[in-house]
Design an enzyme around this catalytic site. Structure first.
Site, mmCIF file in Angstrom:
data_model
loop_
_atom_site.group_PDB
_atom_site.id
_atom_site.type_symbol
_atom_site.label_atom_id
_atom_site.label_comp_id
_atom_site.label_asym_id
_atom_site.label_seq_id
_atom_site.Cartn_x
_atom_site.Cartn_y
_atom_site.Cartn_z
ATOM 1 N N LYS A 35 4.185 -9.950 -5.136
ATOM 2 C CA LYS A 35 3.025 -10.484 -4.423
ATOM 3 C C LYS A 35 2.281 -11.494 -5.308
ATOM 4 C CE LYS A 35 0.658 -7.686 -1.228
ATOM 5 N NZ LYS A 35 -0.280 -6.653 -0.808
ATOM 6 N N THR A 86 -6.471 2.896 1.023
ATOM 7 C CA THR A 86 -6.854 4.308 1.082
ATOM 8 C C THR A 86 -6.175 4.895 2.315
ATOM 9 O OG1 THR A 86 -8.881 3.588 2.211
ATOM 10 C CG2 THR A 86 -9.078 4.135 -0.112
ATOM 11 N N GLU A 155 -9.123 -8.407 10.608
ATOM 12 C CA GLU A 155 -7.936 -9.238 10.413
ATOM 13 C C GLU A 155 -7.876 -10.229 11.562
ATOM 14 O OE1 GLU A 155 -4.516 -6.692 9.912
ATOM 15 O OE2 GLU A 155 -5.567 -5.537 8.402
ATOM 16 N N HIS A 254 -12.565 -3.252 26.183
ATOM 17 C CA HIS A 254 -11.381 -3.755 26.882
ATOM 18 C C HIS A 254 -10.378 -2.608 27.023
ATOM 19 C CE1 HIS A 254 -12.975 -7.770 26.544
ATOM 20 N NE2 HIS A 254 -13.234 -7.505 25.269
ATOM 21 N N GLY A 260 -5.474 0.502 17.332
ATOM 22 C CA GLY A 260 -4.445 0.683 16.305
ATOM 23 C C GLY A 260 -4.871 -0.035 15.045
ATOM 24 N N CYS A 263 -7.067 0.460 10.215
ATOM 25 C CA CYS A 263 -8.391 1.046 9.978
ATOM 26 C C CYS A 263 -8.781 2.146 10.958
ATOM 27 C CB CYS A 263 -9.447 -0.054 9.970
ATOM 28 S SG CYS A 263 -9.280 -1.137 8.536
HETATM 29 P P1 NAD Z 1 -3.469 -3.445 1.760
HETATM 30 O O1 NAD Z 1 -2.520 -2.315 1.796
HETATM 31 O O2 NAD Z 1 -3.197 -4.688 2.522
HETATM 32 O O3 NAD Z 1 -3.719 -3.867 0.237
HETATM 33 C C1 NAD Z 1 -3.956 -2.979 -0.795
HETATM 34 C C2 NAD Z 1 -3.350 -3.559 -2.061
HETATM 35 O O4 NAD Z 1 -3.735 -2.755 -3.184
HETATM 36 C C3 NAD Z 1 -1.817 -3.575 -2.079
HETATM 37 O O5 NAD Z 1 -1.360 -4.893 -2.278
HETATM 38 C C4 NAD Z 1 -1.444 -2.662 -3.257
HETATM 39 O O6 NAD Z 1 -0.290 -3.092 -3.939
HETATM 40 C C5 NAD Z 1 -2.681 -2.797 -4.117
HETATM 41 N N1 NAD Z 1 -2.831 -1.715 -5.110
HETATM 42 C C6 NAD Z 1 -2.752 -0.379 -4.910
HETATM 43 N N2 NAD Z 1 -2.951 0.266 -6.085
HETATM 44 C C7 NAD Z 1 -3.165 -0.669 -7.025
HETATM 45 C C8 NAD Z 1 -3.434 -0.628 -8.426
HETATM 46 N N3 NAD Z 1 -3.512 0.533 -9.096
HETATM 47 N N4 NAD Z 1 -3.594 -1.787 -9.079
HETATM 48 C C9 NAD Z 1 -3.510 -2.961 -8.431
HETATM 49 N N5 NAD Z 1 -3.260 -3.072 -7.112
HETATM 50 C C10 NAD Z 1 -3.095 -1.942 -6.412
HETATM 51 O O7 NAD Z 1 -4.881 -2.821 2.214
HETATM 52 P P2 NAD Z 1 -6.085 -3.553 2.987
HETATM 53 O O8 NAD Z 1 -5.777 -3.667 4.418
HETATM 54 O O9 NAD Z 1 -6.499 -4.753 2.206
HETATM 55 O O10 NAD Z 1 -7.213 -2.410 2.850
HETATM 56 C C11 NAD Z 1 -7.804 -2.097 1.608
HETATM 57 C C12 NAD Z 1 -8.988 -1.183 1.862
HETATM 58 O O11 NAD Z 1 -9.967 -1.860 2.655
HETATM 59 C C13 NAD Z 1 -8.648 0.085 2.644
HETATM 60 O O12 NAD Z 1 -9.469 1.122 2.196
HETATM 61 C C14 NAD Z 1 -9.012 -0.277 4.072
HETATM 62 O O13 NAD Z 1 -9.340 0.847 4.838
HETATM 63 C C15 NAD Z 1 -10.233 -1.144 3.859
HETATM 64 N N6 NAD Z 1 -10.505 -2.121 4.921
HETATM 65 C C16 NAD Z 1 -9.482 -2.793 5.508
HETATM 66 C C17 NAD Z 1 -9.743 -3.730 6.499
HETATM 67 C C18 NAD Z 1 -8.629 -4.471 7.173
HETATM 68 O O14 NAD Z 1 -8.890 -5.071 8.223
HETATM 69 N N7 NAD Z 1 -7.423 -4.476 6.647
HETATM 70 C C19 NAD Z 1 -11.065 -3.990 6.874
HETATM 71 C C20 NAD Z 1 -12.093 -3.311 6.233
HETATM 72 C C21 NAD Z 1 -11.797 -2.369 5.252
#
Ligand code: NAD
Length: 434
Positions: A35, A86, A155, A254, A260, A263
């Site tokens: 990545k 998480t 997203e 909607h 899904g 989150c």
């Molecule tokens: P994701 O899975 O897309 O990204 C997480 C990244 O963390 C991965 O690339 C993984 O390799 C990296 N990672 C894990 N352990 C690591 C470490 N020890 N050192 C370095 N990198 C490490 O997750 P996301 O969708 O970005 O979500 C992250 C958090 O934000 C989650 O808790 C999620 O619930 C929250 N969140 C997500 C969204 C969303 O729309 N995706 C919106 C709000 C909050």
């Protein structure tokens, strides 16, 4: 300000790029070297409209860098933002092992005062755990502050959501870290973004409460759709009329195949488990989860009914696979649940998704074909099922579709089209709750 963002996924990459855009020096860290190498070559590993421009601009300006070297990045930063995943654990609780691992690294590399901010969605009490892990791992008494700054971006519109949020929530344990984080968010304060400063555990609860409430609106309107079908009413008109009441608001009303993504499913389950651990039964959240879990089987029954009772051997054209448009995220996608259930029922599925096709077609599955476009998917199919409302599916050429389909049958799980118009076009039409 020097910032280290740990976890370069949807949230981490958007956060890092946007804080760089606001003039900070940001290092985005991830443990997946492919990545980071891709980002260093200028390739954005996720599909998020507008993100590539912000990333490239800030890399060129020298404000944004990518690395796998967590230790050095922590040592150089004043603010360390934890944005790792998480995911849901086997018991429904949030799996905090990634957060814990990062906290341990922060402890080991704590060579000067830092503000450690959790942006990942985490259960109430995680801030206390992060503090404890850092204290157990630091080699001296170097001070630090722990803070919570939940992220609300969506997203598909993540840059706009980050740069123009409805609010910023800062949970802090002392005045020093509150002042540093207020300073970091000052550019958003200047555009009149409300900034709520509270304690850490309250900020943690805000995120789960917000997601649980939005999920509730979706499950609520989905139940109303079931009622509308039973009494011959139109849920679109019900939702629109409800939404005109400003106390209710039009968003998240909607009817469709359920929520899904990465989150809502995991966060509703996590808050339910978290509450149970605290001796509280969240009955509404439990019902919201149950209603949502029933959506995929209800959608399959709808499709089964429309094709005449048996899905075995039926050719189904499935439009859309991601959990919503404008993302490549397939996590807990209702469209994927429908795909899997159609295949399990013996149907032949020809799917087209503008982004996910490329991700999925490398994994051959019996009965599954990924088509070149929506029209190729429809060729010879017994029914057309619209599962994700990508813009390009909003103005389909139904004259062409009718010629291509074996039967002019449309099951519109997103209520994009109207029953009357579809009937005029010569289609048998099934929507949701109308
Ligand atoms: P994701 O899975 O897309 O990204 C997480 C990244 O963390 C991965 O690339 C993984 O390799 C990296 N990672 C894990 N352990 C690591 C470490 N020890 N050192 C370095 N990198 C490490 O997750 P996301 O969708 O970005 O979500 C992250 C958090 O934000 C989650 O808790 C999620 O619930 C929250 N969140 C997500 C969204 C969303 O729309 N995706 C919106 C709000 C909050």
């Amino acid at each position: 300000m020097k910032i280290c963002v740990v976890g370069t996924g949807y949230v981490g990459l958007v956060t890092g790029a946007c804080f760089a855009e606001l003039g900070n020096a940001v290092t985005c860290v991830d443990k997946i070297s492919e990545k980071i190498e891709a980002l260093e070559r200028g390739q954005i590993p996720i599909y998020e409209p507008g993100l590539d421009d912000v990333v490239h601009r800030n890399v060129q300006a020298g404000r944004l860098a990518f690395t796998t070297d967590l230790e050095e990045s922590i040592r150089e930063a004043l603010v360390v933002i934890i944005a790792v995943g998480t995911p849901q654990g086997d018991d429904g609780r949030a799996d905090l092992s990634f957060v814990r691992a990062v906290a341990a690294s922060i402890g080991k590399n704590l060579d000067s005062y830092k503000v450690v901010v959790t942006k990942s969605t985490v259960p109430a009490g995680t801030g206390r755990m992060v503090r404890q892990v850092i204290e157990e791992n630091r080699t001296d008494e170097t001070p630090f502050s722990v803070a919570s700054n939940p992220e609300f971006l969506r997203e598909g519109s993540a840059i706009e959501d980050f740069m123009r949020p409805n609010r910023v929530v800062l949970g802090t344990e002392d005045e020093q870290s509150a002042a540093i984080l207020r300073d970091l968010y000052r550019p958003l304060y200047l555009i009149e973004t409300p900034i709520v400063v509270t304690d850490v555990v309250t900020a943690e609860v805000v995120k789960y409460a917000s997601n649980a409430f939005l999920a509730t609106k979706i499950s609520f309107i989905n139940e109303m759709a079931d009622l509308c079908e039973a009494v011959d009413a139109d849920v679109n008109v019900v939702a629109k009329s409800m939404g005109l009441d400003r106390r209710i608001g039009p968003k998240f009303l909607h009817a469709g195949p359920g929520y899904g993504g990465s989150c809502f499913p995991k966060d509703t389950r996590a808050v339910h488990e978290l509450a149970r651990d605290a001796g509280v039964d969240l009955r509404i959240v439990k019902a919201v989860i149950e209603v949502n879990d029933s959506r995929a089987p209800i959608m399959i029954e709808k499709i089964r009914g429309a094709v005449g009772g048996d899905l075995k051997g039926k050719k189904i054209a499935l439009l859309g696979l991601t959990f919503k448009p404008n993302t490549d995220d397939l996590r807990e996608s209702p469209a994927m649940a429908i795909r899997d259930r159609l295949l399990a029922a013996g149907a032949e599925v020809r799917a087209f998704d503008p982004v996910a096709n490329d991700i999925l077609k490398g994994e051959p599955i019996e009965g599954m074909t990924y088509s070149e476009d929506e029209y190729a998917a429809a060729e010879g199919a017994d029914a057309l099922v619209l599962a994700t409302e990508w813009n390009q599916f909003r103005s389909l050429d139904f004259v062409k579709m009718k010629e291509l389909l074996a039967k002019p049958l449309m099951i519109d799980l997103r209520n994009i089209y109207g029953p009357e118009r579809m009937r005029e076009l010569g289609f048998e039409y099934t929507g949701v709750g109308r």
